[in-house]
Design a protein around this motif. Structure first.
Motif, PDB file in Angstrom:
ATOM      1  N   VAL A 125       0.729  -1.220  -0.034  1.00 51.33           N
ATOM      2  CA  VAL A 125       0.059  -0.077   0.062  1.00 51.33           C
ATOM      3  C   VAL A 125       0.924   1.295  -0.041  1.00 51.33           C
ATOM      4  CG1 VAL A 125      -1.626   1.515   1.385  1.00 51.33           C
ATOM      5  CG2 VAL A 125      -1.905  -1.130   1.231  1.00 51.33           C
ATOM      6  N   GLY A 126       1.813   1.201   0.868  1.00 53.72           N
ATOM      7  CA  GLY A 126       2.903   2.426   0.818  1.00 53.72           C
ATOM      8  C   GLY A 126       3.419   2.676  -0.420  1.00 53.72           C
ATOM      9  N   ASN A 127       3.980   1.548  -1.159  1.00 56.01           N
ATOM     10  CA  ASN A 127       4.628   1.656  -2.312  1.00 56.01           C
ATOM     11  C   ASN A 127       3.631   2.238  -3.311  1.00 56.01           C
ATOM     12  OD1 ASN A 127       7.237   0.672  -1.315  1.00 56.01           O
ATOM     13  ND2 ASN A 127       6.916  -1.461  -1.922  1.00 56.01           N
ATOM     14  N   TYR A 128       2.391   2.000  -3.456  1.00 58.74           N
ATOM     15  CA  TYR A 128       1.826   2.403  -4.483  1.00 58.74           C
ATOM     16  C   TYR A 128       1.401   3.903  -4.113  1.00 58.74           C
ATOM     17  CZ  TYR A 128      -2.299   3.441  -7.506  1.00 58.74           C
ATOM     18  OH  TYR A 128      -2.989   3.962  -8.549  1.00 58.74           O
ATOM     19  N   VAL A 129       1.072   4.196  -3.127  1.00 61.88           N
ATOM     20  CA  VAL A 129       0.880   5.756  -2.972  1.00 61.88           C
ATOM     21  C   VAL A 129       2.000   6.541  -3.047  1.00 61.88           C
ATOM     22  CG1 VAL A 129       0.352   7.275  -0.881  1.00 61.88           C
ATOM     23  CG2 VAL A 129      -0.973   5.210  -1.056  1.00 61.88           C
ATOM     24  N   ILE A 130       3.224   6.043  -2.540  1.00 62.90           N
ATOM     25  CA  ILE A 130       4.334   6.942  -3.012  1.00 62.90           C
ATOM     26  C   ILE A 130       4.828   7.052  -4.443  1.00 62.90           C
ATOM     27  CG2 ILE A 130       7.012   6.879  -2.575  1.00 62.90           C
ATOM     28  CD1 ILE A 130       6.402   5.940   0.422  1.00 62.90           C
ATOM     29  N   SER A 131       4.617   5.960  -5.128  1.00 64.85           N
ATOM     30  CA  SER A 131       4.928   6.035  -6.661  1.00 64.85           C
ATOM     31  C   SER A 131       4.008   6.728  -7.176  1.00 64.85           C
ATOM     32  CB  SER A 131       4.768   4.372  -7.201  1.00 64.85           C
ATOM     33  OG  SER A 131       5.884   3.846  -6.572  1.00 64.85           O
ATOM     34  N   LYS A 132       2.619   6.678  -6.942  1.00 65.37           N
ATOM     35  CA  LYS A 132       1.682   7.411  -7.735  1.00 65.37           C
ATOM     36  C   LYS A 132       1.753   8.898  -7.576  1.00 65.37           C
ATOM     37  CE  LYS A 132      -2.091   8.092  -9.804  1.00 65.37           C
ATOM     38  NZ  LYS A 132      -2.390   7.900 -11.222  1.00 65.37           N
ATOM     39  N   LEU A 133       1.981   9.335  -6.297  1.00 67.79           N
ATOM     40  CA  LEU A 133       2.197  10.664  -5.834  1.00 67.79           C
ATOM     41  C   LEU A 133       3.555  11.427  -6.156  1.00 67.79           C
ATOM     42  CD1 LEU A 133       0.042  10.504  -2.650  1.00 67.79           C
ATOM     43  CD2 LEU A 133      -0.692  11.505  -4.920  1.00 67.79           C
ATOM     44  N   LEU A 134       4.732  10.625  -5.918  1.00 69.76           N
ATOM     45  CA  LEU A 134       6.176  11.361  -5.784  1.00 69.76           C
ATOM     46  C   LEU A 134       6.993  10.681  -7.114  1.00 69.76           C
ATOM     47  CD1 LEU A 134       6.709  11.112  -1.935  1.00 69.76           C
ATOM     48  CD2 LEU A 134       5.589  13.007  -3.182  1.00 69.76           C
ATOM     49  N   VAL A 135       6.962   9.566  -7.587  1.00 72.91           N
ATOM     50  CA  VAL A 135       7.462   8.998  -8.347  1.00 72.91           C
ATOM     51  C   VAL A 135       7.326   9.245  -9.839  1.00 72.91           C
ATOM     52  CG1 VAL A 135       9.227   7.014  -9.173  1.00 72.91           C
ATOM     53  CG2 VAL A 135       8.787   7.437  -6.793  1.00 72.91           C
ATOM     54  N   PHE A 136       6.216   8.451  -9.970  1.00 78.44           N
ATOM     55  CA  PHE A 136       5.665   8.589 -11.510  1.00 78.44           C
ATOM     56  C   PHE A 136       4.500   9.540 -11.619  1.00 78.44           C
ATOM     57  CE2 PHE A 136       7.503   4.194 -10.566  1.00 78.44           C
ATOM     58  CZ  PHE A 136       8.185   4.267 -11.756  1.00 78.44           C
ATOM     59  N   ARG A 137       4.689  10.750 -11.526  1.00 78.34           N
ATOM     60  CA  ARG A 137       3.839  11.769 -11.655  1.00 78.34           C
ATOM     61  C   ARG A 137       3.382  12.205 -12.768  1.00 78.34           C
ATOM     62  NH1 ARG A 137       7.553  14.910  -7.576  1.00 78.34           N
ATOM     63  NH2 ARG A 137       8.414  15.424  -9.615  1.00 78.34           N
ATOM     64  N   GLY A 138       3.996  11.862 -13.853  1.00 74.44           N
ATOM     65  CA  GLY A 138       3.568  12.190 -15.172  1.00 74.44           C
ATOM     66  C   GLY A 138       2.312  11.715 -15.696  1.00 74.44           C
ATOM     67  N   LYS A 139       1.786  10.795 -15.212  1.00 72.98           N
ATOM     68  CA  LYS A 139       0.576  10.131 -15.978  1.00 72.98           C
ATOM     69  C   LYS A 139      -0.628  10.561 -15.153  1.00 72.98           C
ATOM     70  CE  LYS A 139      -1.706   6.133 -17.632  1.00 72.98           C
ATOM     71  NZ  LYS A 139      -2.009   4.668 -17.285  1.00 72.98           N
TER      72      LYS A 139
END
Length: 139
Positions: A125-139
């Motif tokens: 859950v933590g990984n998805y939230v962080i990836s979505k909000l901070l890492v792969f913001r372009g989509k």
């Protein structure tokens, strides 16, 4: 069949994340249990954490490549920046993983298999939230 296609399109990113996350979990578990069933002792606190770090490292590499390509369809040209951000975000959830494993398996003496399962749910859950909000913001 059309209804399934529409639902898939609506939830494509989440569905793909779950599939990739499942595969990442297989990689992580294979490395973790490969370590504790062969060369490391899962009942020793230090060796348990070593197995955890080894499984984390392999899973992060696999996860970056698959999340970038199949989940978030990243078009970021600065791959070094993106990968660094991804690895740093995963370091945060590694600390969560290690903390949960230490608390449950070492302090509370819970079975390390159950402890790992609980930890993996929280980390996913933590990984998805962080990836979505901070890492792969372009989509």
């Amino acid at each position: 069949m059309e209804r399934i296609r529409v639902l898939y399109k609506k939830y494509e990113e989440l569905f793909n994340y779950l599939v990739v996350g499942g595969l990442t979990t297989v990689v992580s578990m294979a490395l973790f249990y490969g370590c504790v069933w062969t060369v490391l002792d899962g009942t020793d606190a230090v060796q348990l954490q070593i197995a955890n770090v080894i499984s984390w490292s392999g899973a992060v590499l696999f996860a970056y490549v698959t999340n970038r390509r199949f989940v978030f369809h990243s078009r970021e040209t600065n791959i070094l920046r993106e990968m660094s951000s991804f690895v740093l975000s995963r370091l945060l959830t590694l600390l969560l993983d290690m903390g949960v494993m230490f608390l449950l398996a070492t302090v509370m003496k819970a079975d390390y298999n159950l402890s790992k399962l609980v930890s993996m749910v929280l980390v996913t859950v933590g990984n998805y939230v962080i990836s979505k909000l901070l890492v792969f913001r372009g989509k």
